[in-house]
Design a protein around this motif. Structure first.
Motif, PDB file in Angstrom:
ATOM      1  N   TYR A  40      13.875  83.383  35.491  1.00 11.02           N
ATOM      2  CA  TYR A  40      15.155  83.424  36.200  1.00 11.02           C
ATOM      3  C   TYR A  40      14.967  83.695  37.700  1.00 11.02           C
ATOM      4  O   TYR A  40      15.892  84.117  38.377  1.00 11.02           O
ATOM      5  N   ARG A  41      13.745  83.416  38.178  1.00 12.34           N
ATOM      6  CA  ARG A  41      13.424  83.477  39.608  1.00 12.34           C
ATOM      7  C   ARG A  41      13.659  84.859  40.225  1.00 12.34           C
ATOM      8  O   ARG A  41      13.937  84.989  41.421  1.00 12.34           O
ATOM      9  N   ASP A  42      13.539  85.887  39.389  1.00  7.05           N
ATOM     10  CA  ASP A  42      13.590  87.258  39.887  1.00  7.05           C
ATOM     11  C   ASP A  42      12.149  87.652  40.224  1.00  7.05           C
ATOM     12  O   ASP A  42      11.499  88.433  39.522  1.00  7.05           O
ATOM     13  N   PHE A  43      11.645  87.064  41.320  1.00 12.62           N
ATOM     14  CA  PHE A  43      10.223  87.146  41.617  1.00 12.62           C
ATOM     15  C   PHE A  43       9.748  88.575  41.866  1.00 12.62           C
ATOM     16  O   PHE A  43       8.625  88.933  41.508  1.00 12.62           O
ATOM     17  N   GLY A  44      10.583  89.396  42.490  1.00 15.87           N
ATOM     18  CA  GLY A  44      10.175  90.763  42.795  1.00 15.87           C
ATOM     19  C   GLY A  44       9.896  91.572  41.546  1.00 15.87           C
ATOM     20  O   GLY A  44       8.844  92.222  41.432  1.00 15.87           O
ATOM     21  N   ASN A  45      10.823  91.546  40.590  1.00 12.90           N
ATOM     22  CA  ASN A  45      10.623  92.299  39.353  1.00 12.90           C
ATOM     23  C   ASN A  45       9.500  91.708  38.509  1.00 12.90           C
ATOM     24  O   ASN A  45       8.759  92.433  37.842  1.00 12.90           O
ATOM     25  N   ALA A  46       9.375  90.394  38.549  1.00 10.19           N
ATOM     26  CA  ALA A  46       8.270  89.759  37.824  1.00 10.19           C
ATOM     27  C   ALA A  46       6.943  90.250  38.387  1.00 10.19           C
ATOM     28  O   ALA A  46       6.029  90.634  37.628  1.00 10.19           O
ATOM     29  N   ALA A  47       6.827  90.279  39.715  1.00  7.94           N
ATOM     30  CA  ALA A  47       5.580  90.714  40.344  1.00  7.94           C
ATOM     31  C   ALA A  47       5.255  92.159  39.987  1.00  7.94           C
ATOM     32  O   ALA A  47       4.091  92.502  39.724  1.00  7.94           O
ATOM     33  N   LEU A  48       6.261  93.032  39.955  1.00 13.19           N
ATOM     34  CA  LEU A  48       6.026  94.435  39.607  1.00 13.19           C
ATOM     35  C   LEU A  48       5.396  94.567  38.218  1.00 13.19           C
ATOM     36  O   LEU A  48       4.455  95.354  38.016  1.00 13.19           O
ATOM     37  N   GLN A  49       5.914  93.800  37.272  1.00  9.77           N
ATOM     38  CA  GLN A  49       5.390  93.878  35.903  1.00  9.77           C
ATOM     39  C   GLN A  49       3.994  93.270  35.808  1.00  9.77           C
ATOM     40  O   GLN A  49       3.099  93.825  35.161  1.00  9.77           O
ATOM     41  N   TYR A  50       3.785  92.133  36.457  1.00  6.74           N
ATOM     42  CA  TYR A  50       2.462  91.505  36.415  1.00  6.74           C
ATOM     43  C   TYR A  50       1.418  92.409  37.078  1.00  6.74           C
ATOM     44  O   TYR A  50       0.283  92.515  36.600  1.00  6.74           O
ATOM     45  N   GLU A  51       1.798  93.035  38.181  1.00  8.90           N
ATOM     46  CA  GLU A  51       0.868  93.941  38.856  1.00  8.90           C
ATOM     47  C   GLU A  51       0.499  95.116  37.958  1.00  8.90           C
ATOM     48  O   GLU A  51      -0.667  95.547  37.917  1.00  8.90           O
ATOM     49  N   ALA A  52       1.501  95.644  37.232  1.00  8.51           N
ATOM     50  CA  ALA A  52       1.237  96.757  36.315  1.00  8.51           C
ATOM     51  C   ALA A  52       0.280  96.331  35.203  1.00  8.51           C
ATOM     52  O   ALA A  52      -0.605  97.095  34.795  1.00  8.51           O
ATOM     53  N   ILE A  53       0.448  95.116  34.718  1.00  4.01           N
ATOM     54  CA  ILE A  53      -0.434  94.615  33.655  1.00  4.01           C
ATOM     55  C   ILE A  53      -1.864  94.502  34.165  1.00  4.01           C
ATOM     56  O   ILE A  53      -2.830  94.882  33.479  1.00  4.01           O
ATOM     57  N   LEU A  54      -2.022  93.988  35.373  1.00  5.55           N
ATOM     58  CA  LEU A  54      -3.363  93.769  35.913  1.00  5.55           C
ATOM     59  C   LEU A  54      -4.102  95.069  36.204  1.00  5.55           C
ATOM     60  O   LEU A  54      -5.339  95.076  36.291  1.00  5.55           O
ATOM     61  N   LYS A  55      -3.392  96.171  36.328  1.00  2.95           N
ATOM     62  CA  LYS A  55      -4.059  97.452  36.497  1.00  2.95           C
ATOM     63  C   LYS A  55      -4.852  97.818  35.246  1.00  2.95           C
ATOM     64  O   LYS A  55      -5.844  98.555  35.317  1.00  2.95           O
ATOM     65  N   GLN A  56      -4.418  97.298  34.111  1.00  3.05           N
ATOM     66  CA  GLN A  56      -5.109  97.570  32.847  1.00  3.05           C
ATOM     67  C   GLN A  56      -5.905  96.368  32.340  1.00  3.05           C
ATOM     68  O   GLN A  56      -6.814  96.527  31.521  1.00  3.05           O
ATOM     69  N   ASP A  57      -5.548  95.191  32.828  1.00  8.08           N
ATOM     70  CA  ASP A  57      -6.211  93.974  32.357  1.00  8.08           C
ATOM     71  C   ASP A  57      -6.420  93.063  33.564  1.00  8.08           C
ATOM     72  O   ASP A  57      -5.812  92.004  33.685  1.00  8.08           O
ATOM     73  N   GLU A  58      -7.327  93.495  34.452  1.00  4.59           N
ATOM     74  CA  GLU A  58      -7.440  92.880  35.774  1.00  4.59           C
ATOM     75  C   GLU A  58      -7.961  91.447  35.760  1.00  4.59           C
ATOM     76  O   GLU A  58      -7.777  90.712  36.734  1.00  4.59           O
ATOM     77  N   LYS A  59      -8.578  91.021  34.695  1.00  8.28           N
ATOM     78  CA  LYS A  59      -9.133  89.671  34.640  1.00  8.28           C
ATOM     79  C   LYS A  59      -8.238  88.676  33.899  1.00  8.28           C
ATOM     80  O   LYS A  59      -8.622  87.525  33.709  1.00  8.28           O
TER      81      LYS A  59
END
Length: 293
Positions: A40-59
């Motif tokens: 739904y093109r809510d890029f800011g909230n999407a980025a927050l969640q993806y960034e949180a995921i990569l802190k635990q699964d960086e690859k």
């Protein structure tokens, strides 16, 4: 999943947020919430969640791709580019990353890089890929050509504006302007007319001295050719005479009309104005005024 099947999106998102609040490390819930936000093109909230995921699964390749898309949507192009480049460096066969990076380059005006990437992709033995790339390449090449033309046109306009400004400074200082630096005769005539339009606007706003300086510059940069005298000098004198008349500066209007007739002795408007002004000047109460440009 039942919530989403029923399209009860708000309830579904709320439930996912509650789950994440109870267990911030539940990556599946974060990924679903991020994917919904991205859809739904809510890029800011999407980025927050993806960034949180990569802190635990960086690859995680999929999450890094989605984060790059989110950054692109947010205008964080440098970060998106860095992600795509890292993905390509790790896996040169990552067609999606190369495709997305090419589109990102086109979006920020790096058409050369975009076209180079797409041409590389054309060499891949992916079924149907070349057919998809050909229209995209054609579009980017057109956009590159258009962007180059716009840039060159803007450069020419900027150079002309600088040359006009320098010429006006010379005229105000009582020096001969280097009008040839403005461009060819047609460009000088166009610039002179633009100055006349600006002068008219300034006079209407009450800035008569500034308007007069524009007029002096306009006549100072006109070519001395017969064509320019007839097609520009005389009509511009008509325009300025009318303005002077509206200001009540009759003597200046008379003088300006004579200057116009020196440019084109047969100009019918100037001949008529000259006759009318002579009749007006002969009437009692006509007052002198300051000299015109």
């Amino acid at each position: 999943q039942v919530y989403f099947a029923r399209k009860e999106l708000v309830d579904g998102v709320t439930q996912l947020k509650e789950v994440i609040a109870l267990d911030p490390g539940w990556l599946k819930a974060r990924a679903e919430l991020a994917d919904i936000a991205l859809k739904y093109r809510d890029f800011g909230n999407a980025a927050l969640q993806y960034e949180a995921i990569l802190k635990q699964d960086e690859k995680n390749v999929s999450v890094r791709m989605s984060l790059a898309v989110s950054y692109t949507g947010m205008g964080r192009y440098d970060q998106a580019e860095a992600l795509y480049q890292a993905l390509i460096q790790e896996d040169g066969d990552n067609i999606d990353a190369r495709w997305n990076l090419a589109n990102l380059y086109a979006r920020i005006g790096k058409y050369g890089e975009a076209i180079a990437l797409l041409n590389e992709l054309k060499g891949e033995n992916e079924p149907g890929l070349a057919e998809q790339l050909d229209p995209l390449l054609a579009r980017m090449e057109r956009e590159q050509s258009d962007a180059t033309a716009r840039r060159e046109r803007q450069q020419r306009e900027d150079a002309r504006a600088s040359a006009v400004a320098a010429a006006c400074n010379a005229v105000q200082g009582g020096k001969k302007p280097k009008a040839e630096e403005i461009g060819n005769d047609q460009e000088r005539v166009e610039s002179a007319w633009q100055l006349m339009v600006e002068a008219q606007q300034l006079v209407q706003e009450g800035s008569v001295p500034d308007g007069e300086r524009r007029v002096a510059c306009a006549f100072g940069i006109l070519p001395e050719t017969e064509g320019a005298k007839i097609e520009a000098c005389a009509p511009m004198r008509v325009m300025w005479t009318q303005i002077l008349y509206q200001l009540g500066r009759i003597d200046d209007a008379v003088s300006n009309t004579k200057q116009g007739l020196e440019c084109d002795p047969q100009n019918p408007e100037l001949l008529l104005i000259e006759q009318q002004l002579q009749e007006l000047s002969a009437q009692p109460g006509a007052s002198p005024s300051a000299a015109t440009p």
